[in-house]
Design a protein around this motif. Structure first.
Motif, PDB file in Angstrom:
ATOM      1  N   ARG A 171       0.838  -1.204   0.000  1.00 51.89           N
ATOM      2  CA  ARG A 171       0.000   0.000   0.000  1.00 51.89           C
ATOM      3  C   ARG A 171       0.873   1.253   0.000  1.00 51.89           C
ATOM      4  N   GLY A 172       0.583   2.161  -0.929  1.00 48.76           N
ATOM      5  CA  GLY A 172       1.337   3.408  -1.003  1.00 48.76           C
ATOM      6  C   GLY A 172       2.593   3.321  -1.850  1.00 48.76           C
ATOM      7  N   LYS A 173       2.948   2.124  -2.300  1.00 46.71           N
ATOM      8  CA  LYS A 173       4.146   1.971  -3.133  1.00 46.71           C
ATOM      9  C   LYS A 173       3.787   2.221  -4.596  1.00 46.71           C
ATOM     10  N   THR A 174       4.811   2.481  -5.409  1.00 48.16           N
ATOM     11  CA  THR A 174       4.608   2.785  -6.823  1.00 48.16           C
ATOM     12  C   THR A 174       4.935   1.574  -7.680  1.00 48.16           C
ATOM     13  N   LEU A 175       3.972   1.199  -8.499  1.00 46.72           N
ATOM     14  CA  LEU A 175       4.162   0.112  -9.461  1.00 46.72           C
ATOM     15  C   LEU A 175       4.370   0.718 -10.839  1.00 46.72           C
ATOM     16  N   GLY A 176       5.472   0.362 -11.482  1.00 48.74           N
ATOM     17  CA  GLY A 176       5.739   0.800 -12.846  1.00 48.74           C
ATOM     18  C   GLY A 176       5.495  -0.333 -13.822  1.00 48.74           C
ATOM     19  N   ILE A 177       4.574  -0.131 -14.762  1.00 51.84           N
ATOM     20  CA  ILE A 177       4.199  -1.160 -15.728  1.00 51.84           C
ATOM     21  C   ILE A 177       4.771  -0.792 -17.089  1.00 51.84           C
ATOM     22  N   VAL A 178       5.590  -1.662 -17.642  1.00 51.30           N
ATOM     23  CA  VAL A 178       6.163  -1.449 -18.975  1.00 51.30           C
ATOM     24  C   VAL A 178       5.340  -2.267 -19.961  1.00 51.30           C
ATOM     25  N   GLY A 179       4.524  -1.577 -20.768  1.00 52.85           N
ATOM     26  CA  GLY A 179       3.601  -2.241 -21.678  1.00 52.85           C
ATOM     27  C   GLY A 179       2.203  -2.254 -21.094  1.00 52.85           C
ATOM     28  N   TYR A 180       1.329  -1.380 -21.626  1.00 45.50           N
ATOM     29  CA  TYR A 180       0.002  -1.187 -21.032  1.00 45.50           C
ATOM     30  C   TYR A 180      -1.077  -1.788 -21.926  1.00 45.50           C
ATOM     31  N   GLY A 181      -0.858  -3.038 -22.297  1.00 46.18           N
ATOM     32  CA  GLY A 181      -1.846  -3.744 -23.108  1.00 46.18           C
ATOM     33  C   GLY A 181      -2.888  -4.429 -22.237  1.00 46.18           C
ATOM     34  N   HIS A 182      -3.369  -5.578 -22.685  1.00 43.88           N
ATOM     35  CA  HIS A 182      -4.435  -6.274 -21.961  1.00 43.88           C
ATOM     36  C   HIS A 182      -3.987  -6.688 -20.562  1.00 43.88           C
ATOM     37  N   ILE A 183      -2.773  -7.224 -20.437  1.00 42.28           N
ATOM     38  CA  ILE A 183      -2.292  -7.645 -19.123  1.00 42.28           C
ATOM     39  C   ILE A 183      -1.937  -6.434 -18.274  1.00 42.28           C
ATOM     40  N   GLY A 184      -1.166  -5.513 -18.849  1.00 40.96           N
ATOM     41  CA  GLY A 184      -0.729  -4.345 -18.089  1.00 40.96           C
ATOM     42  C   GLY A 184      -1.876  -3.521 -17.556  1.00 40.96           C
ATOM     43  N   SER A 185      -2.915  -3.331 -18.368  1.00 42.56           N
ATOM     44  CA  SER A 185      -4.048  -2.516 -17.927  1.00 42.56           C
ATOM     45  C   SER A 185      -4.870  -3.229 -16.854  1.00 42.56           C
ATOM     46  N   GLN A 186      -5.049  -4.556 -16.982  1.00 48.14           N
ATOM     47  CA  GLN A 186      -5.743  -5.298 -15.922  1.00 48.14           C
ATOM     48  C   GLN A 186      -4.955  -5.243 -14.615  1.00 48.14           C
ATOM     49  N   LEU A 187      -3.649  -5.410 -14.720  1.00 49.35           N
ATOM     50  CA  LEU A 187      -2.787  -5.331 -13.545  1.00 49.35           C
ATOM     51  C   LEU A 187      -2.896  -3.972 -12.877  1.00 49.35           C
ATOM     52  N   SER A 188      -2.992  -2.924 -13.691  1.00 52.82           N
ATOM     53  CA  SER A 188      -3.126  -1.565 -13.184  1.00 52.82           C
ATOM     54  C   SER A 188      -4.336  -1.435 -12.265  1.00 52.82           C
ATOM     55  N   VAL A 189      -5.466  -1.980 -12.692  1.00 52.47           N
ATOM     56  CA  VAL A 189      -6.695  -1.896 -11.896  1.00 52.47           C
ATOM     57  C   VAL A 189      -6.550  -2.678 -10.597  1.00 52.47           C
ATOM     58  N   LEU A 190      -5.989  -3.892 -10.679  1.00 51.64           N
ATOM     59  CA  LEU A 190      -5.808  -4.707  -9.475  1.00 51.64           C
ATOM     60  C   LEU A 190      -4.868  -4.028  -8.481  1.00 51.64           C
ATOM     61  N   ALA A 191      -3.787  -3.454  -8.979  1.00 49.16           N
ATOM     62  CA  ALA A 191      -2.809  -2.811  -8.094  1.00 49.16           C
ATOM     63  C   ALA A 191      -3.406  -1.590  -7.404  1.00 49.16           C
ATOM     64  N   GLU A 192      -4.158  -0.792  -8.143  1.00 53.22           N
ATOM     65  CA  GLU A 192      -4.795   0.380  -7.538  1.00 53.22           C
ATOM     66  C   GLU A 192      -5.779  -0.017  -6.450  1.00 53.22           C
ATOM     67  N   SER A 193      -6.493  -1.124  -6.667  1.00 57.25           N
ATOM     68  CA  SER A 193      -7.461  -1.573  -5.661  1.00 57.25           C
ATOM     69  C   SER A 193      -6.774  -1.997  -4.369  1.00 57.25           C
ATOM     70  N   MET A 194      -5.468  -2.270  -4.448  1.00 59.21           N
ATOM     71  CA  MET A 194      -4.708  -2.632  -3.254  1.00 59.21           C
ATOM     72  C   MET A 194      -3.921  -1.456  -2.698  1.00 59.21           C
ATOM     73  N   GLY A 195      -4.215  -0.262  -3.213  1.00 59.99           N
ATOM     74  CA  GLY A 195      -3.620   0.943  -2.657  1.00 59.99           C
ATOM     75  C   GLY A 195      -2.307   1.370  -3.269  1.00 59.99           C
ATOM     76  N   MET A 196      -1.950   0.806  -4.421  1.00 55.23           N
ATOM     77  CA  MET A 196      -0.691   1.181  -5.061  1.00 55.23           C
ATOM     78  C   MET A 196      -0.893   2.363  -6.015  1.00 55.23           C
ATOM     79  N   ARG A 197       0.158   3.119  -6.199  1.00 53.05           N
ATOM     80  CA  ARG A 197       0.198   4.169  -7.213  1.00 53.05           C
ATOM     81  C   ARG A 197       0.764   3.546  -8.478  1.00 53.05           C
ATOM     82  N   VAL A 198       0.141   3.810  -9.629  1.00 53.07           N
ATOM     83  CA  VAL A 198       0.531   3.128 -10.861  1.00 53.07           C
ATOM     84  C   VAL A 198       1.033   4.121 -11.900  1.00 53.07           C
ATOM     85  N   LEU A 199       2.219   3.852 -12.424  1.00 52.83           N
ATOM     86  CA  LEU A 199       2.764   4.537 -13.585  1.00 52.83           C
ATOM     87  C   LEU A 199       2.911   3.506 -14.695  1.00 52.83           C
TER      88      LEU A 199
END
Length: 435
Positions: A171-199
């Protein structure tokens, strides 16, 4: 594809399929189609293909190139996963092969260019396991942040090490996703729901989901992220994308996750960064060279690195993902074999005509794969000029082109004449007539 009812002297150059009087467009006697499925392809695919009446042979493991060269000679369709290699030698041995199904995301195990030159379409399932991969990455983020891999190993060795140093909440940590396709975008939503900041970083501008933000350079993402996860395809641009220079750009104590392709990360550089303590840990699911079979064959410089999770390319290996892949790829194969539809093929022009019920019995579908050179359509137009062409569509991709045409009010003699003239054009790769 096999011929049915018409003698064909050069089957690889063209085939007339299915003499029957049904008013629904039908391709041929499906029992003539031989399909080979390797590497324990999911039962959903096996059942779907057998329901069509095809001859389906299954094997739990990949076959060696020598065995495959002999096995594939009279096969019309082959289904594989990631371990089987369909090389130029194997494809040249396939005298009747018309279509390949890759029951996985990638297709780098197939010589795609040579397949297209031989008129062999290749289908895969690029998105069906997106959720499974995203969930694995979320699990790895938690495991790495708590050093659970090392604690688990210690406990199995009888070593009790209750520590909290360098163990964190995500929670509160930053997740950096390289490649924002089908997997990256789904991961983005899951990570935010757990309190992460997403770039995220991608080569094209994309609409962010939630409160995630796109950054303009890979360097800025690496410098800003506590966790970096890779979700890019294998291309010339992405090979060795993460090396010693990029790893130095990452925060000290940060974590790297690779569940995309094994060639994206330079393994020696990653091992060095882990052993030196610059990185706090890593999770790797894919490797530059992977064993062709299960067993004690794995070797890597990452073995023994601290807080390092190594998994055997299982990102998409869930029952749900494999079932969805089985459905998607088998349906693509059925549509191509039965109707000539190439929508979704990775190496083939994407062409489709709606399957229709003909009021007249003497109706055919012409499927013509040819070299992509000027003047071909004029030749085909001349051949079909005296016939009733209900619908026609063509497209090209690279060096090849593909045309489909529905023709009605043709006699048996005219069908054979159309087939003969089309298949004898100088640019012909393969001609099929379905009816």
């Amino acid at each position: 594809m096999p011929s049915g009812g018409v003698e064909v002297s050069h089957e690889r150059r063209g085939s007339v399929a299915g003499l029957n009087k049904a008013k629904i467009l039908k391709p041929f006697n499906t029992a003539n189609i031989k399909i080979l499925l390797l590497e324990n392809v999911n039962e959903t695919a096996v059942s779907a293909l057998r329901e069509q009446g095809y001859q389906v042979e299954t094997h739990a493991k990949a076959l060696s190139e020598d065995v495959l060269v002999e096995k594939i000679r009279d096969i019309h369709c082959i289904g594989i996963r990631s371990k089987t290699k369909l090389t130029k030698r194997v494809l040249d041995a396939a005298e009747k092969l018309g279509v390949i199904g890759c029951f996985c995301i990638g297709t780098n195990q197939v010589d795609l260019e040579h397949a297209s030159q031989k008129g062999v379409a290749v289908f895969n399932s690029p998105f069906s396991n997106s959720r499974s991969v995203a969930e694995l990455v979320i699990a790895e983020i938690v495991l790495l942040s708590r050093q659970l891999g090392d604690r688990n190993k210690e406990m199995h060795q009888g070593n009790w090490q209750k520590v909290s140093a360098n163990c964190y909440e995500i929670r509160g940590k930053t997740l950096g996703i390289v490649g924002y396709g089908h997997i990256g975008s789904q991961l983005s939503v899951l990570a935010e729901s757990m309190g992460m900041r997403v770039l995220f970083y991608d080569v094209v501008p994309l609409m962010p989901l939630g409160t995630s933000k796109q950054v303009t350079t890979l360097a800025s993402l690496l410098e800003s992220s506590d966790f970096v996860t890779l979700h890019v395809p294998e291309t010339e641009e992405t090979k060795n994308m993460i090396g010693e220079h990029e790893l130095r750009q990452m925060k000290r104590g940060s974590f790297l996750i690779n569940a995309s392709r094994g060639t994206i990360v330079q393994i020696p550089a990653l091992a060095k960064a882990l052993r030196s303590g610059h990185l706090g840990g890593a999770a790797v699911d894919v490797f530059p060279k992977e064993p062709a079979a299960n067993g004690p064959y794995f070797e890597s410089e990452l073995v023994g690195c601290p807080n390092t999770l190594l998994t055997p390319h299982i990102g998409g290996s869930t029952e749900e993902a494999q079932s969805m892949i089985g459905v998607e790829v088998s349906q693509a194969l059925i549509k191509f074999i039965n109707n000539g539809t190439s929508i979704g093929a990775v190496n083939y022009p994407e062409v489709d005509l709606r399957a229709i019920r003909y009021e007249e019995e003497n109706s055919i579908r012409l499927c013509y794969t040819h070299l992509n050179v000027p003047g071909v359509l004029r030749q085909i137009t001349d051949i079909l000029a005296d016939h009733n062409v209900d619908k026609q569509f063509s497209d090209s991709k690279g060096k090849i082109a593909y045309l489909m045409a529905d023709i009605s009010d043709v006699t048996q003699e005219q069908i054979q004449e159309i087939y003969r003239r089309v298949s004898e054009t100088p640019t012909n790769i393969i001609t099929r007539v379905l009816y």
